[in-house]
Design an enzyme around this catalytic site. Structure first.
Site, mmCIF file in Angstrom:
data_model
loop_
_atom_site.group_PDB
_atom_site.id
_atom_site.type_symbol
_atom_site.label_atom_id
_atom_site.label_comp_id
_atom_site.label_asym_id
_atom_site.label_seq_id
_atom_site.Cartn_x
_atom_site.Cartn_y
_atom_site.Cartn_z
ATOM 1 N N SER A 14 7.376 -7.115 9.019
ATOM 2 C CA SER A 14 7.544 -6.173 10.130
ATOM 3 C C SER A 14 8.779 -6.480 10.970
ATOM 4 O O SER A 14 9.027 -7.622 11.361
ATOM 5 C CB SER A 14 6.308 -6.208 11.033
ATOM 6 O OG SER A 14 6.552 -5.410 12.167
ATOM 7 N N LEU A 15 9.531 -5.434 11.257
ATOM 8 C CA LEU A 15 10.724 -5.597 12.104
ATOM 9 C C LEU A 15 10.405 -5.301 13.568
ATOM 10 O O LEU A 15 11.269 -5.427 14.435
ATOM 11 C CB LEU A 15 11.826 -4.634 11.629
ATOM 12 C CG LEU A 15 12.368 -4.906 10.221
ATOM 13 C CD1 LEU A 15 13.341 -3.830 9.800
ATOM 14 C CD2 LEU A 15 13.038 -6.275 10.163
ATOM 15 N N LYS A 66 -4.867 1.100 10.572
ATOM 16 C CA LYS A 66 -4.639 2.222 11.501
ATOM 17 C C LYS A 66 -5.888 3.078 11.698
ATOM 18 O O LYS A 66 -6.053 3.698 12.735
ATOM 19 C CB LYS A 66 -3.474 3.090 11.014
ATOM 20 C CG LYS A 66 -2.132 2.376 11.136
ATOM 21 C CD LYS A 66 -0.987 3.254 10.707
ATOM 22 C CE LYS A 66 0.316 2.463 10.811
ATOM 23 N NZ LYS A 66 1.493 3.268 10.498
ATOM 24 N N VAL A 129 -1.076 7.510 6.233
ATOM 25 C CA VAL A 129 -0.096 8.160 7.118
ATOM 26 C C VAL A 129 -0.083 9.689 6.929
ATOM 27 O O VAL A 129 0.453 10.427 7.761
ATOM 28 C CB VAL A 129 1.320 7.548 6.882
ATOM 29 C CG1 VAL A 129 1.931 8.001 5.584
ATOM 30 C CG2 VAL A 129 2.265 7.848 8.049
ATOM 31 N N TYR A 219 12.003 3.130 4.521
ATOM 32 C CA TYR A 219 13.380 2.928 4.995
ATOM 33 C C TYR A 219 14.012 1.660 4.410
ATOM 34 O O TYR A 219 15.190 1.401 4.612
ATOM 35 C CB TYR A 219 13.470 2.926 6.533
ATOM 36 C CG TYR A 219 12.625 1.864 7.194
ATOM 37 C CD1 TYR A 219 11.322 2.145 7.556
ATOM 38 C CD2 TYR A 219 13.138 0.592 7.453
ATOM 39 C CE1 TYR A 219 10.528 1.188 8.146
ATOM 40 C CE2 TYR A 219 12.348 -0.381 8.048
ATOM 41 C CZ TYR A 219 11.053 -0.073 8.397
ATOM 42 O OH TYR A 219 10.273 -1.031 8.984
ATOM 43 N N GLY A 240 13.053 6.904 6.201
ATOM 44 C CA GLY A 240 12.126 6.760 7.321
ATOM 45 C C GLY A 240 12.633 5.933 8.494
ATOM 46 O O GLY A 240 11.869 5.619 9.409
HETATM 47 P P1 ATR Z 1 -2.889 3.588 2.619
HETATM 48 O O1 ATR Z 1 -1.607 4.227 3.076
HETATM 49 O O2 ATR Z 1 -4.096 4.321 3.071
HETATM 50 O O3 ATR Z 1 -2.944 2.108 2.888
HETATM 51 P P2 ATR Z 1 -2.122 3.092 -0.107
HETATM 52 O O4 ATR Z 1 -3.062 2.393 -1.022
HETATM 53 O O5 ATR Z 1 -0.955 2.341 0.432
HETATM 54 O O6 ATR Z 1 -2.965 3.776 1.030
HETATM 55 O O7 ATR Z 1 -1.552 4.343 -0.908
HETATM 56 C C1 ATR Z 1 -0.760 5.276 -0.300
HETATM 57 C C2 ATR Z 1 -0.476 6.379 -1.285
HETATM 58 O O8 ATR Z 1 0.395 5.891 -2.318
HETATM 59 C C3 ATR Z 1 -1.693 6.972 -1.975
HETATM 60 O O9 ATR Z 1 -1.538 8.354 -1.926
HETATM 61 C C4 ATR Z 1 -1.556 6.445 -3.403
HETATM 62 O O10 ATR Z 1 -2.105 7.302 -4.386
HETATM 63 P P3 ATR Z 1 -3.634 7.113 -4.911
HETATM 64 O O11 ATR Z 1 -4.499 7.762 -3.862
HETATM 65 O O12 ATR Z 1 -3.698 7.803 -6.210
HETATM 66 O O13 ATR Z 1 -3.867 5.628 -5.014
HETATM 67 C C5 ATR Z 1 -0.051 6.425 -3.544
HETATM 68 N N1 ATR Z 1 0.403 5.599 -4.665
HETATM 69 C C6 ATR Z 1 0.418 4.253 -4.735
HETATM 70 N N2 ATR Z 1 0.920 3.854 -5.920
HETATM 71 C C7 ATR Z 1 1.212 4.980 -6.632
HETATM 72 C C8 ATR Z 1 1.750 5.247 -7.928
HETATM 73 N N3 ATR Z 1 2.077 4.250 -8.769
HETATM 74 N N4 ATR Z 1 1.932 6.541 -8.307
HETATM 75 C C9 ATR Z 1 1.594 7.561 -7.492
HETATM 76 N N5 ATR Z 1 1.084 7.368 -6.232
HETATM 77 C C10 ATR Z 1 0.887 6.113 -5.819
#
Ligand code: ATR
Length: 271
Positions: A14-15, A66, A129, A219, A240
């Site tokens: 984290s920045l 969050k 998010v 970002y 971002g």
């Molecule tokens: P959060 O933001 O709630 O912590 P996350 O696990 O970080 O959730 O995942 C954020 C998003 O990235 C999700 O929409 C995830 O898709 P899934 O719901 O199918 O897991 C997406 N995501 C992560 N890796 C991915 C990949 N290799 N291809 C496509 N989408 C991916």
């Protein structure tokens, strides 16, 4: 001395401490801002600790807390409530109030680019998010929002939780890989953080389209493959960075009443 934190897991990258500590110094505010890595089981204890600590004034909340922090707070702002997401806690008279400056920061960056952009929006991803992005786009008079997520059911569940105000003229969940016409395409997934991470979606219908913006919430790296491909196709691109800085600026103002400047030094810190 007033204490502020960012809680998350992981939180090392984290920045936020660099930014807020720079502003405390610049505006001669007696404050410190530190990272705290927590486990989900620690959230209750953390909120009890800060409620009773007279030096504690506020905190940021980052991934993955969050949403899970919400039951331990006393009140939510309207935006936090509508997006079931809190990235900023403000203590007022021993009460912990949850705010969401991610949503309002993203909205602000849309205004800077012209709200026409959000007439039709495709959101990629249905993670924590995503409701903040829907909220911001709705505030910019968007008439149509599409969401596509690798796991389609997760997007369907997310849409079910949105209030009628956010659903507006419709939020349509598409199959993964179905690419509609839109003027704003936002990547909210974590894919792109690592080198060679590629969503592998087929955007060839956007070739030479000058009137659409590909927006990645990531970002670092500055230009994900999602963005560099869009640039090659001739689309506008945005990362971002400004959203990240604006969420910090708005949190700082909530805590201190000082509206800090995003100056050259801050831009360097995030570069
Ligand atoms: P959060 O933001 O709630 O912590 P996350 O696990 O970080 O959730 O995942 C954020 C998003 O990235 C999700 O929409 C995830 O898709 P899934 O719901 O199918 O897991 C997406 N995501 C992560 N890796 C991915 C990949 N290799 N291809 C496509 N989408 C991916």
């Amino acid at each position: 001395m007033n204490n502020y934190f960012v809680i998350g897991n992981p939180v090392d990258h984290s920045l936020s401490p660099l930014i807020h500590n720079y502003w405390f110094k610049k505006y001669k505010i007696n404050g410190t801002y530190e990272k705290r890595k927590l486990e989900t089981n620690d959230l209750k204890g953390f909120t009890e600790e800060i409620r009773d600590n007279k030096n504690f004034k506020g905190s940021n909340v980052t991934v993955p807390f969050k949403n899970s922090i919400i039951p331990f707070l006393d009140e939510l702002s309207n935006v936090a409530e509508e997006t079931f997401s809190v990235n900023t806690i403000v203590k007022e008279n021993k009460k912990l109030i949850g705010h969401n400056t991610d949503a309002t920061a993203f909205e602000k960056t849309l205004e800077e680019n012209g709200p026409w952009l959000a007439l039709k929006t495709l959101i990629i991803g249905a993670g924590g998010v995503t409701p903040s992005i829907v909220w911001a786009i709705r505030s910019s008079n968007s008439n149509k929002i599409y969401i596509t997520n690798r796991t389609k059911e997760k997007a369907t569940e997310l849409v079910k939780r949105l209030s009628p105000g956010l659903i507006g003229n419709g939020v349509e969940v598409l199959d993964w890989g179905e690419i509609p016409d839109a003027s704003l395409i936002v990547n909210t997934t974590s894919l792109g953080l690592k080198q060679n991470d590629d969503l592998q979606l087929d955007f060839k219908k956007y070739r030479n389209k000058k009137d659409c913006l590909f927006y990645d919430l990531i970002y670092n790296p500055k230009e994900t493959i999602f963005l560099s491909n869009a640039k090659k196709r001739g689309n506008y691109i945005k990362n971002g960075k400004m959203m990240f800085l604006l969420q910090a600026k708005q949190a700082f103002k909530l805590w201190t009443n000082v509206d800090p400047e995003i100056d050259e030094e801050i831009l360097k810190i995030v570069d």
